[in-house]
Scaffold this motif. Structure first.
Motif, PDB file in Angstrom:
ATOM      1  N   LYS A   1      -8.649 -48.419 -15.416  1.00 59.83           N
ATOM      2  CA  LYS A   1      -9.546 -49.518 -15.020  1.00 59.83           C
ATOM      3  C   LYS A   1     -10.636 -49.002 -14.074  1.00 59.83           C
ATOM      4  N   GLN A   2     -10.268 -48.083 -13.204  1.00 56.14           N
ATOM      5  CA  GLN A   2     -11.278 -47.518 -12.294  1.00 56.14           C
ATOM      6  C   GLN A   2     -12.300 -46.677 -13.083  1.00 56.14           C
TER       7      GLN A   2
ATOM      8  N   SER B   1     -20.124 -45.184 -13.500  1.00 59.43           N
ATOM      9  CA  SER B   1     -21.361 -45.026 -14.269  1.00 59.43           C
ATOM     10  C   SER B   1     -21.542 -43.524 -14.563  1.00 59.43           C
TER      11      SER B   1
ATOM     12  N   GLU C   1     -13.345 -47.263 -16.041  1.00 56.62           N
ATOM     13  CA  GLU C   1     -14.242 -48.130 -16.799  1.00 56.62           C
ATOM     14  C   GLU C   1     -15.447 -48.553 -15.968  1.00 56.62           C
ATOM     15  N   HIS C   2     -15.300 -48.616 -14.666  1.00 52.02           N
ATOM     16  CA  HIS C   2     -16.391 -49.063 -13.794  1.00 52.02           C
ATOM     17  C   HIS C   2     -17.288 -47.911 -13.338  1.00 52.02           C
TER      18      HIS C   2
END
Length: 106
Positions: A18-19, A24, A21-22
């Motif tokens: 999940k980390q 950039s 996915e954020h």
């Protein structure tokens, strides 16, 4: 202990996903294409091989020298017949004057 059956490890890796996915991701910088291609390197190699082919040809051996001296002698053969003997050479081994026969025969 099996990693697939451990709930703590499973939650830990799900949180990491999940980390991720954020995050950039910066774009990958494209490499500059050089407008000049180095075409002269293969051309130089080809030219060197071509020149070497013509310069380093095996030398042809010269033909043997043609005979420069013809020695014609008159010899007495069997049954007192006179015969000509012709001998070719590149150098003169023995020289006999044309009038030497006058000294020996007369």
């Amino acid at each position: 202990m099996n990693i697939d059956k451990d709930p703590e490890l499973d939650t830990f890796f799900q949180e990491l996903q999940k980390q991720d996915e954020h995050l950039s991701i910066p774009p990958f910088p494209e490499l500059e294409r050089k407008s000049r291609t180095k075409w002269w390197i293969p051309m130089g190699i080809a030219a060197s091989l071509l020149i070497g082919f013509f310069l380093f040809q095996p030398e042809e051996t010269p033909p043997p020298p043609s005979p420069e001296v013809l020695i014609i002698t008159l010899e007495e053969g069997p049954d007192q017949e006179l015969q000509f003997r012709i001998h070719e050479t590149t150098e003169m081994d023995i020289w006999e004057s044309p009038t030497a026969s006058l000294l020996t025969e007369f």
